[in-house]
Design a protein around this motif. Structure first.
Motif, short mmCIF file in Angstrom:
data_model
loop_
_atom_site.label_atom_id
_atom_site.label_comp_id
_atom_site.label_asym_id
_atom_site.label_seq_id
_atom_site.Cartn_x
_atom_site.Cartn_y
_atom_site.Cartn_z
N THR A 97 -19.58 -87.82 -29.74
CA THR A 97 -18.82 -86.60 -30.00
C THR A 97 -17.49 -86.66 -29.25
OG1 THR A 97 -19.64 -85.38 -28.08
CG2 THR A 97 -21.01 -85.35 -30.09
N PRO A 98 -16.56 -85.76 -29.56
CA PRO A 98 -15.31 -85.72 -28.79
C PRO A 98 -15.56 -85.53 -27.29
CG PRO A 98 -15.06 -84.47 -30.81
CD PRO A 98 -16.52 -84.86 -30.73
N ALA A 99 -16.53 -84.68 -26.96
CA ALA A 99 -16.83 -84.46 -25.54
C ALA A 99 -17.36 -85.74 -24.89
CB ALA A 99 -17.86 -83.34 -25.39
N ASP A 100 -18.16 -86.51 -25.64
CA ASP A 100 -18.64 -87.80 -25.12
C ASP A 100 -17.46 -88.71 -24.80
OD1 ASP A 100 -21.34 -87.17 -25.41
OD2 ASP A 100 -21.48 -88.05 -27.41
N GLY A 101 -16.49 -88.78 -25.71
CA GLY A 101 -15.34 -89.64 -25.51
C GLY A 101 -14.53 -89.25 -24.29
N ARG A 102 -14.32 -87.95 -24.11
CA ARG A 102 -13.53 -87.49 -22.97
C ARG A 102 -14.26 -87.74 -21.65
NH1 ARG A 102 -12.51 -82.51 -26.83
NH2 ARG A 102 -10.56 -83.20 -27.80
N ALA A 103 -15.56 -87.48 -21.64
CA ALA A 103 -16.34 -87.69 -20.42
C ALA A 103 -16.43 -89.17 -20.08
CB ALA A 103 -17.74 -87.10 -20.58
N ARG A 104 -16.61 -90.02 -21.11
CA ARG A 104 -16.71 -91.45 -20.87
C ARG A 104 -15.38 -92.01 -20.39
NH1 ARG A 104 -20.73 -93.59 -19.11
NH2 ARG A 104 -21.99 -92.51 -20.69
N ALA A 105 -14.27 -91.46 -20.86
CA ALA A 105 -12.95 -91.90 -20.42
C ALA A 105 -12.77 -91.60 -18.93
CB ALA A 105 -11.87 -91.21 -21.23
N ALA A 106 -13.15 -90.40 -18.52
CA ALA A 106 -13.03 -90.04 -17.11
C ALA A 106 -13.93 -90.93 -16.26
CB ALA A 106 -13.39 -88.57 -16.92
N TRP A 107 -15.12 -91.20 -16.77
CA TRP A 107 -16.08 -92.07 -16.06
C TRP A 107 -15.51 -93.48 -15.90
CZ3 TRP A 107 -18.50 -96.45 -18.02
CH2 TRP A 107 -19.62 -96.93 -17.33
N ALA A 108 -14.97 -94.02 -16.98
CA ALA A 108 -14.43 -95.39 -16.93
C ALA A 108 -13.21 -95.47 -16.03
CB ALA A 108 -14.08 -95.85 -18.34
N THR A 109 -12.33 -94.49 -16.13
CA THR A 109 -11.13 -94.48 -15.29
C THR A 109 -11.51 -94.40 -13.82
OG1 THR A 109 -9.86 -93.40 -17.05
CG2 THR A 109 -8.97 -93.29 -14.82
N GLY A 110 -12.53 -93.62 -13.53
CA GLY A 110 -13.00 -93.50 -12.16
C GLY A 110 -13.57 -94.79 -11.61
N ARG A 111 -13.93 -95.70 -12.51
CA ARG A 111 -14.48 -96.99 -12.08
C ARG A 111 -13.46 -98.12 -12.22
NH1 ARG A 111 -20.58 -97.66 -14.16
NH2 ARG A 111 -20.24 -99.58 -12.99
N GLY A 112 -12.20 -97.75 -12.40
CA GLY A 112 -11.13 -98.75 -12.37
C GLY A 112 -10.79 -99.38 -13.70
N ALA A 113 -11.23 -98.80 -14.81
CA ALA A 113 -10.97 -99.39 -16.13
C ALA A 113 -10.01 -98.53 -16.93
CB ALA A 113 -12.28 -99.57 -16.90
N ARG A 114 -9.30 -99.16 -17.85
CA ARG A 114 -8.61 -98.40 -18.88
C ARG A 114 -9.62 -98.17 -20.01
NH1 ARG A 114 -2.95 -101.44 -20.10
NH2 ARG A 114 -4.38 -103.14 -20.60
#
Length: 292
Positions: A97-114
């Motif tokens: 879902t859109p919310a999944d995408g936004r949450a996963r983006a924040a999660w990935a960014t927090g772990r040093g990834a684009r």
């Protein structure tokens, strides 16, 4: 022989779609490392030139560009739980879902990834097939998309829809929702003729032609939504359509067809008419759905 100019890619998930993506990248000369939770399902790709990693963390370490095509968002988090994502470019093609995408983006960014989220508008046989019409919506890091655009375009066309990581999933689901609405109409139409001396194969071209002629209504809807004027250019206003809907329902009853696929939209049309919008077309149904 692998083209040295082709960047290495890691693919997590070798189901039907993941396998199709891998084969397209291998055919184009990209070194591909794959991982699958059930290891045996990844082994056939080894014979085609892919490297099979024992763990997701090992697969991630093999390439800067990491593509996930797994069962669901939870599977992505579980697969990457112990992986070092620092400096990695994570492209998530897992349906969400859109919310999944936004949450996963924040999660990935927090772990040093684009991060880039994707919505695949294709079925596996369309992937890597020239002129199939397959494409993928992408949203998130514009820099990541530009850097890997060529590689991402190998399996299917690319459509970048913005920096909001939720937009790819939103575009994907919006188009799929429109598709299922069309499927509902098609099913109802065939149900009406079923049992009569009308050959489905002779009826089908008429249905395809009619739906094709009606599809550009989406362009008028978009124009009206942006202008706020729901009346200009309307050929069949709501009052006339609601009056005619009784014939649709009586015909379904006569043919012994459940009108359950048709009644929701007719109910919305009657509600909009009751609110005093009889001189509009159906664009106002969008506002009713949003209010609901």
């Amino acid at each position: 022989m692998t083209d040295p100019k082709r960047s290495p890619i890691t693919l997590l998930g070798t189901g039907a779609m993941g396998t199709a993506l891998t084969r397209a990248w291998l055919a184009a000369g990209h070194p591909v490392t794959v991982w699958n939770r059930t290891a045996a399902r990844a082994q056939p790709l080894a014979a085609e030139g892919a490297t099979v990693a024992a763990t997701a963390a090992e697969a991630v370490a093999a390439s800067r560009l990491v593509v996930a095509c797994l069962l669901d968002d939870t599977s992505v988090g579980e697969a990457l739980d112990t992986a070092d994502l620092t400096g990695r470019d994570l492209v998530n093609l897992t349906t969400g879902t859109p919310a999944d995408g936004r949450a996963r983006a924040a999660w990935a960014t927090g772990r040093g990834a684009r991060f880039l989220d994707g919505g695949i508008m294709a079925v596996p046989p369309m992937i890597g097939a020239p002129d199939s019409g397959a494409y993928v919506f992408y949203s998130g890091s514009a820099e990541l998309f530009e850097e890997h655009r060529d590689a991402l375009a190998v399996p299917a066309g690319t459509v970048y829809v913005g920096t909001d990581p939720g937009f790819a999933a939103l575009h994907d689901v919006a188009l799929l929702s429109g598709m299922y609405g069309m499927f509902a109409g098609i099913a109802h139409a065939f149900a009406l003729i079923r049992g009569e001396d009308i050959a489905p194969k002779e009826f089908a071209p008429l249905l395809v032609s009619w739906l094709g002629a009606m599809a550009p209504m989406a362009l008028q809807t978009a124009e009206q939504l942006e202008s706020g004027d729901y009346r200009t250019g309307v050929a069949s206003h709501l009052a006339m359509q609601v009056a005619g809907s009784a014939t649709l329902l009586r015909t379904a009853e006569e043919q012994g067809v459940d009108a359950g696929l048709l009644t929701p939209v007719l109910d919305l049309m009657r509600r909009r008419l009751a609110d005093g919008h009889g001189d509009e077309g159906t664009t106002g149904l969008v506002d009713l759905l949003r209010a609901g």
